[in-house]
Design an enzyme around this catalytic site. Structure first.
Site, PDB file in Angstrom:
ATOM      1  N   CYS A 114       1.243   4.658 -49.291  1.00 20.91           N
ATOM      2  CA  CYS A 114       1.760   5.200 -50.534  1.00 20.91           C
ATOM      3  C   CYS A 114       1.993   6.691 -50.366  1.00 20.91           C
ATOM      4  O   CYS A 114       1.204   7.378 -49.722  1.00 20.91           O
ATOM      5  CB  CYS A 114       0.834   4.993 -51.726  1.00 20.91           C
ATOM      6  SG  CYS A 114       0.512   3.276 -52.103  1.00 20.91           S
TER       7      CYS A 114
ATOM      8  N   ARG B 252       5.420   6.034 -45.548  1.00 24.75           N
ATOM      9  CA  ARG B 252       4.072   5.702 -46.021  1.00 24.75           C
ATOM     10  C   ARG B 252       4.040   4.414 -46.843  1.00 24.75           C
ATOM     11  O   ARG B 252       2.974   3.932 -47.209  1.00 24.75           O
ATOM     12  CB  ARG B 252       3.521   6.851 -46.879  1.00 24.75           C
ATOM     13  CG  ARG B 252       3.377   8.133 -46.122  1.00 24.75           C
ATOM     14  CD  ARG B 252       2.902   9.230 -47.022  1.00 24.75           C
ATOM     15  NE  ARG B 252       1.489   9.076 -47.338  1.00 24.75           N
ATOM     16  CZ  ARG B 252       0.513   9.669 -46.676  1.00 24.75           C
ATOM     17  NH1 ARG B 252       0.798  10.464 -45.674  1.00 24.75           N
ATOM     18  NH2 ARG B 252      -0.734   9.492 -47.008  1.00 24.75           N
TER      19      ARG B 252
ATOM     20  N   TRP C 114       3.036   1.188 -51.143  1.00 26.35           N
ATOM     21  CA  TRP C 114       2.704   0.126 -50.182  1.00 26.35           C
ATOM     22  C   TRP C 114       1.674  -0.726 -50.896  1.00 26.35           C
ATOM     23  O   TRP C 114       0.562  -0.276 -51.163  1.00 26.35           O
ATOM     24  CB  TRP C 114       2.133   0.736 -48.902  1.00 26.35           C
ATOM     25  CG  TRP C 114       1.994  -0.241 -47.782  1.00 26.35           C
ATOM     26  CD1 TRP C 114       2.951  -0.588 -46.870  1.00 26.35           C
ATOM     27  CD2 TRP C 114       0.822  -0.991 -47.430  1.00 26.35           C
ATOM     28  NE1 TRP C 114       2.448  -1.505 -45.989  1.00 26.35           N
ATOM     29  CE2 TRP C 114       1.138  -1.781 -46.308  1.00 26.35           C
ATOM     30  CE3 TRP C 114      -0.455  -1.088 -47.954  1.00 26.35           C
ATOM     31  CZ2 TRP C 114       0.236  -2.638 -45.691  1.00 26.35           C
ATOM     32  CZ3 TRP C 114      -1.373  -1.951 -47.348  1.00 26.35           C
ATOM     33  CH2 TRP C 114      -1.015  -2.707 -46.229  1.00 26.35           C
TER      34      TRP C 114
ATOM     35  N   ASN D   5      -2.545   7.282 -55.083  1.00 25.50           N
ATOM     36  CA  ASN D   5      -2.691   6.690 -53.751  1.00 25.50           C
ATOM     37  C   ASN D   5      -4.182   6.481 -53.532  1.00 25.50           C
ATOM     38  O   ASN D   5      -4.963   7.382 -53.790  1.00 25.50           O
ATOM     39  CB  ASN D   5      -2.114   7.666 -52.712  1.00 25.50           C
ATOM     40  CG  ASN D   5      -2.204   7.134 -51.295  1.00 25.50           C
ATOM     41  OD1 ASN D   5      -2.483   5.965 -51.085  1.00 25.50           O
ATOM     42  ND2 ASN D   5      -1.963   8.008 -50.334  1.00 25.50           N
ATOM     43  N   GLY D   6      -4.569   5.294 -53.077  1.00 28.58           N
ATOM     44  CA  GLY D   6      -5.986   5.018 -52.859  1.00 28.58           C
ATOM     45  C   GLY D   6      -6.361   3.714 -53.517  1.00 28.58           C
ATOM     46  O   GLY D   6      -5.480   2.923 -53.889  1.00 28.58           O
TER      47      GLY D   6
ATOM     48  N   GLU E 249       0.787  -1.389 -25.123  1.00 29.09           N
ATOM     49  CA  GLU E 249       1.606  -0.551 -26.002  1.00 29.09           C
ATOM     50  C   GLU E 249       3.047  -1.088 -26.061  1.00 29.09           C
ATOM     51  O   GLU E 249       3.659  -1.123 -27.126  1.00 29.09           O
ATOM     52  CB  GLU E 249       1.554   0.916 -25.530  1.00 29.09           C
ATOM     53  CG  GLU E 249       2.471   1.895 -26.237  1.00 29.09           C
ATOM     54  CD  GLU E 249       2.311   1.956 -27.756  1.00 29.09           C
ATOM     55  OE1 GLU E 249       1.407   1.332 -28.315  1.00 29.09           O
ATOM     56  OE2 GLU E 249       3.149   2.617 -28.384  1.00 29.09           O
TER      57      GLU E 249
ATOM     58  N   LYS F  50       4.812  -2.287 -29.501  1.00 31.30           N
ATOM     59  CA  LYS F  50       6.084  -1.720 -29.995  1.00 31.30           C
ATOM     60  C   LYS F  50       7.059  -2.837 -30.297  1.00 31.30           C
ATOM     61  O   LYS F  50       7.707  -2.855 -31.331  1.00 31.30           O
ATOM     62  CB  LYS F  50       6.734  -0.795 -28.951  1.00 31.30           C
ATOM     63  CG  LYS F  50       6.197   0.592 -28.772  1.00 31.30           C
ATOM     64  CD  LYS F  50       6.442   1.545 -29.916  1.00 31.30           C
ATOM     65  CE  LYS F  50       5.338   1.457 -30.932  1.00 31.30           C
ATOM     66  NZ  LYS F  50       4.199   2.338 -30.747  1.00 31.30           N
TER      67      LYS F  50
ATOM     68  N   GLU G 113       6.038  -4.936 -33.453  1.00 33.24           N
ATOM     69  CA  GLU G 113       6.035  -4.286 -34.767  1.00 33.24           C
ATOM     70  C   GLU G 113       7.432  -3.960 -35.290  1.00 33.24           C
ATOM     71  O   GLU G 113       7.643  -3.955 -36.487  1.00 33.24           O
ATOM     72  CB  GLU G 113       5.116  -3.066 -34.808  1.00 33.24           C
ATOM     73  CG  GLU G 113       5.619  -1.846 -34.104  1.00 33.24           C
ATOM     74  CD  GLU G 113       4.665  -0.655 -34.211  1.00 33.24           C
ATOM     75  OE1 GLU G 113       4.021  -0.477 -35.254  1.00 33.24           O
ATOM     76  OE2 GLU G 113       4.596   0.107 -33.235  1.00 33.24           O
TER      77      GLU G 113
ATOM     78  N   HIS H 110      -6.515 -17.256 -15.195  1.00 29.95           N
ATOM     79  CA  HIS H 110      -7.660 -17.794 -15.939  1.00 29.95           C
ATOM     80  C   HIS H 110      -7.240 -18.420 -17.266  1.00 29.95           C
ATOM     81  O   HIS H 110      -8.066 -18.613 -18.152  1.00 29.95           O
ATOM     82  CB  HIS H 110      -8.688 -16.683 -16.162  1.00 29.95           C
ATOM     83  CG  HIS H 110      -9.180 -16.088 -14.880  1.00 29.95           C
ATOM     84  ND1 HIS H 110      -9.985 -16.774 -14.006  1.00 29.95           N
ATOM     85  CD2 HIS H 110      -8.911 -14.897 -14.286  1.00 29.95           C
ATOM     86  CE1 HIS H 110     -10.218 -16.026 -12.948  1.00 29.95           C
ATOM     87  NE2 HIS H 110      -9.567 -14.886 -13.091  1.00 29.95           N
TER      88      HIS H 110
ATOM     89  N   LYS I 296       3.022   3.862 -42.283  1.00 36.91           N
ATOM     90  CA  LYS I 296       2.606   4.707 -41.166  1.00 36.91           C
ATOM     91  C   LYS I 296       1.173   5.206 -41.302  1.00 36.91           C
ATOM     92  O   LYS I 296       0.437   5.264 -40.335  1.00 36.91           O
ATOM     93  CB  LYS I 296       3.548   5.895 -41.034  1.00 36.91           C
ATOM     94  CG  LYS I 296       3.245   6.668 -39.766  1.00 36.91           C
ATOM     95  CD  LYS I 296       4.474   7.252 -39.173  1.00 36.91           C
ATOM     96  CE  LYS I 296       4.199   7.899 -37.852  1.00 36.91           C
ATOM     97  NZ  LYS I 296       4.098   6.935 -36.746  1.00 36.91           N
TER      98      LYS I 296
HETATM   99  C1  F6R Z   1       2.096   1.723 -33.967  1.00 38.40           C
HETATM  100  C2  F6R Z   1       1.515   2.511 -34.992  1.00 38.40           C
HETATM  101  C3  F6R Z   1       0.142   2.154 -35.485  1.00 38.40           C
HETATM  102  C4  F6R Z   1      -0.705   3.413 -35.465  1.00 38.40           C
HETATM  103  C5  F6R Z   1      -2.088   3.154 -36.083  1.00 38.40           C
HETATM  104  C6  F6R Z   1      -2.957   4.396 -36.033  1.00 38.40           C
HETATM  105  O1  F6R Z   1       3.327   2.174 -33.570  1.00 38.40           O
HETATM  106  O2  F6R Z   1       2.093   3.455 -35.413  1.00 38.40           O
HETATM  107  O3  F6R Z   1      -0.446   1.147 -34.712  1.00 38.40           O
HETATM  108  O4  F6R Z   1      -0.818   3.830 -34.143  1.00 38.40           O
HETATM  109  O5  F6R Z   1      -1.935   2.765 -37.412  1.00 38.40           O
HETATM  110  O6  F6R Z   1      -2.400   5.442 -36.763  1.00 38.40           O
HETATM  111  P1  F6R Z   1      -2.878   6.938 -36.595  1.00 38.40           P
HETATM  112  O7  F6R Z   1      -2.550   7.364 -35.201  1.00 38.40           O
HETATM  113  O8  F6R Z   1      -2.131   7.697 -37.623  1.00 38.40           O
HETATM  114  O9  F6R Z   1      -4.363   6.943 -36.820  1.00 38.40           O
END
Ligand code: F6R
Length: 614
Positions: A2, A27, A73, A99-100, A487, A491, A494, A510, A609
């Site tokens: 949010c 957000r 969100w 937010n919260g 990673e 990527k 997501e 295994h 994010k």
């Molecule tokens: C993946 C992504 C998320 C963040 C995770 C941690 O691309 O962006 O997996 O890496 O939510 O977020 P931060 O780094 O902000 O603690």
């Protein structure tokens, strides 16, 4: 999760608020809304992205000079217009964005339900009614402090977390904002003020900011602001200057933030390491470590806590700390760490690693580590964020604003900073000058090598075209390339919504070999490190099952061609630095697949994010 924006000043609030929401859309993007006070209060809300709200706003004349806005969100209550913020009081005069999470919202709602009409299923709506209730009881107060006092009293009855802004149509030169567990930044302009969940919406107008701490509240008018604690005692706050600029928060001609941020990597990597190493001494000087030599030598264990992509960066960090500094290092996913009674003591050094600096699980884990007496330091991107403020030192990674939900440049810079920390510890202990210098020389070559990989962007796009319709992918790596595989897989899933998994290639026999089939491509990292030969024989096994193979290999490795039809040749580097390069083709591949499939690359479904809820 949010995003909140507020404005008060001499300009029309509407366009500033909508522009601010666009900056915070990463957000959350389930719904959005705005409320502005002119002579009266106008509130407009829409389900979906900010564009939907902007379209709807064309039918309104928003002339007010004060307003609040929100991008949601969803947590409590579905994605509907009724659940969108701002929420409004029964008399239609008080509006609020939040937010919260209000944990005791049912209790409050039950208490108020006979006298208040609730329109939504959200926890946030109880706040507006609770504030209204207290506001009505404060008849004797006839200035703008009435709204502040009502907010203060209401918040003393609330359990949970909030970052909020409230506005009342009888107080058109007054916004009240408060924080507990959800960030609030106040931007200080010239006879105007901005409020937001982070500094990005205000970068175009001011770099002077005030970060509210938990339990603080501000009453803001266009001519000034005052800060208080929840006991209504006035407190003095410092105005700070932030380094980020507005240009960094723009797409700069790229179609998406994600590709812009991938291409930012050479520059921001340089920003991360600049002035933080000494080639002569073959070491790093990260002042934020904030530890004496004696304390550094006391450390017998390092724990890296993080979530998502940051946790994959941490897995690379583990290699660096163990290899360069010889300190046993563990990586803990923050959401698990706090619930398993981790063994932490005053000889443990804990790094909390986070792009946003607001991730709820990482924050809770670092608090737990502090309680147990560990040294706790941050590796954080967002200046002034909660994790940065709650750790007893640490280092900003200087990646600049990262606005695509998928993290790219922050990952690279987290790795860079952990390498420097590992070097600093290593050189204070057993690591030779020559090894330290070799590592630093190799680090200085990284930006140029990243640029070489970008020359392959079109080739990678063609591979994305070829592979985009597969339903499943397997990413394989060994050693330092295993976190890279994790990673790459993260990527891809997501942003493209394609199922993918990552495995250490040596583990395949295994169990996972059973999955290998002609419709299950394997994306493998086979660069020239100490496990190269072992990785090659693992790929041979995959090839024998007629599985399509894409390889990342080093320039000049002709054997790679014999194993796979599709090889992405990238420059070699020292093994410990490989993730800084090897991750980039995987980022580009995920990006192009997602674009070709028509996905909303910067705002993938169901994600936000900044994950400020547990
Ligand atoms: C993946 C992504 C998320 C963040 C995770 C941690 O691309 O962006 O997996 O890496 O939510 O977020 P931060 O780094 O902000 O603690």
């Amino acid at each position: 999760m949010c995003g909140i924006v507020g404005y008060i000043g001499n300009r029309e609030a509407g366009p500033i608020l909508v522009q601010g929401l666009r900056r915070l859309e990463y957000r959350g993007y389930d719904s959005a809304g705005v409320a502005v006070i002119d002579n009266e209060l106008t509130r407009v809300r829409a389900v979906g992205k900010i564009d939907n709200l902007a379209e709807k706003l064309k039918d309104f004349n928003l002339n007010g000079k004060a307003g609040i806005a929100h991008t949601r969100w969803a947590t409590h209550g579905g994605v509907t217009e009724a659940n969108a913020h701002p929420h409004i009081s029964c008399d239609g005069k008080l509006v609020l964005v939040h937010n919260g999470i209000i944990e005791n919202y049912r209790e409050i709602r039950d208490r108020l339900k006979d006298e208040h009409k609730f329109d939504s299923e959200t926890d946030s709506e109880v706040l507006v009614h609770l504030i209204e209730d207290h506001y009505n009881k404060l008849e004797s107060v006839d200035d703008d402090s009435r709204l502040r006092k009502a907010v203060e009293t209401a918040l003393s009855h609330v359990r949970g977390t909030y970052g909020l802004v409230a506005m009342h149509s009888d107080h058109s030169d007054c916004l009240v904002t408060a924080r507990l567990g959800s960030p609030i930044v106040v931007g200080v302009g010239d006879s105007e003020y901005y409020i937001a969940s982070d500094a990005t919406p205000m970068l175009a107008y001011t770099k002077k900011v005030v970060f509210l701490e938990d339990g603080e509240l501000a009453q803001i008018s266009k001519s000034g602001f005052e800060t208080f604690n929840l006991k209504d005692e006035q407190i003095v706050k410092c105005v700070e200057e932030i380094e980020w600029d507005d240009e960094q928060a723009q797409k700069q001609g790229h179609p998406h933030f994600m590709i812009k941020e991938i291409f930012d990597q050479p520059t921001v990597f340089e920003d991360a390491i600049r002035g933080r190493y000494d080639i002569q001494e073959g070491t790093a000087h990260l002042g934020g470590l904030n530890m004496t030599e004696e304390e550094m030598h006391k450390v017998d264990r390092i724990v890296l806590i993080a979530c998502g992509t940051a946790s994959y960066a941490a897995m690379v960090g583990k290699y660096a700390f163990e290899r360069l500094a010889g300190i046993p290092t563990e990586v803990d996913v923050a959401s698990e760490f706090r619930y398993r009674d981790p063994i932490i003591n005053e000889k443990t050094l804990v790094f909390a690693i986070s792009q946003s600096g607001e991730t709820a699980d990482t924050l809770a884990a670092l608090r737990e580590a502090k309680r147990k007496g560990a040294f706790v330091r941050g590796i954080v991107n967002t200046v002034g964020s909660t994790i940065a403020r709650e750790t007893d030192g640490g280092t900003y990674i200087h990646a600049g604003p990262e606005l695509a939900v998928a993290s790219t440049k922050a990952y690279t810079n987290m790795v860079a900073i952990m390498l420097l920390y590992a070097l600093q510890f290593g050189r204070s202990k057993r690591l030779s000058l020559a090894t330290g210098q070799r590592l630093l020389h190799a680090m200085r070559e990284i930006p140029e090598k990243m640029n070489k990989i970008f020359e392959l962007n079109n080739d990678i796009k063609k591979l994305a075209e070829k592979y985009k319709n597969y339903k499943d992918f397997l990413f394989l790596g060994r050693g330092i390339n295993f976190p890279v595989a994790l990673e790459g897989s993260h990527k891809l899933k997501e942003i493209s919504y394609i199922h993918s998994e990552a495995y250490p290639a040596g583990e395949m026999k295994h169990g996972v070999n059973a999955l290998l089939a002609e419709d299950f491509p394997v994306f493998a990292l086979m660069t020239k490190n100490q496990l190269y030969e072992k990785m090659r024989s693992n790929i041979e096994e995959v090839r024998a099952r007629k599985t399509p193979i894409l390889l990342v290999a080093n320039i000049g490795d002709e054997k790679a061609r014999e194993l796979a039809e599709d090889v992405i040749y990238i420059p070699p580097t020292m093994e410990l630095l490989e993730p800084l390069l090897n991750t980039i083709p995987l980022q580009l591949f995920a990006y192009h697949v997602a674009v070709l499939l028509g996905r909303d690359v910067d705002r993938p479904r169901n994600l936000a994010k900044s994950v400020t809820v547990e």
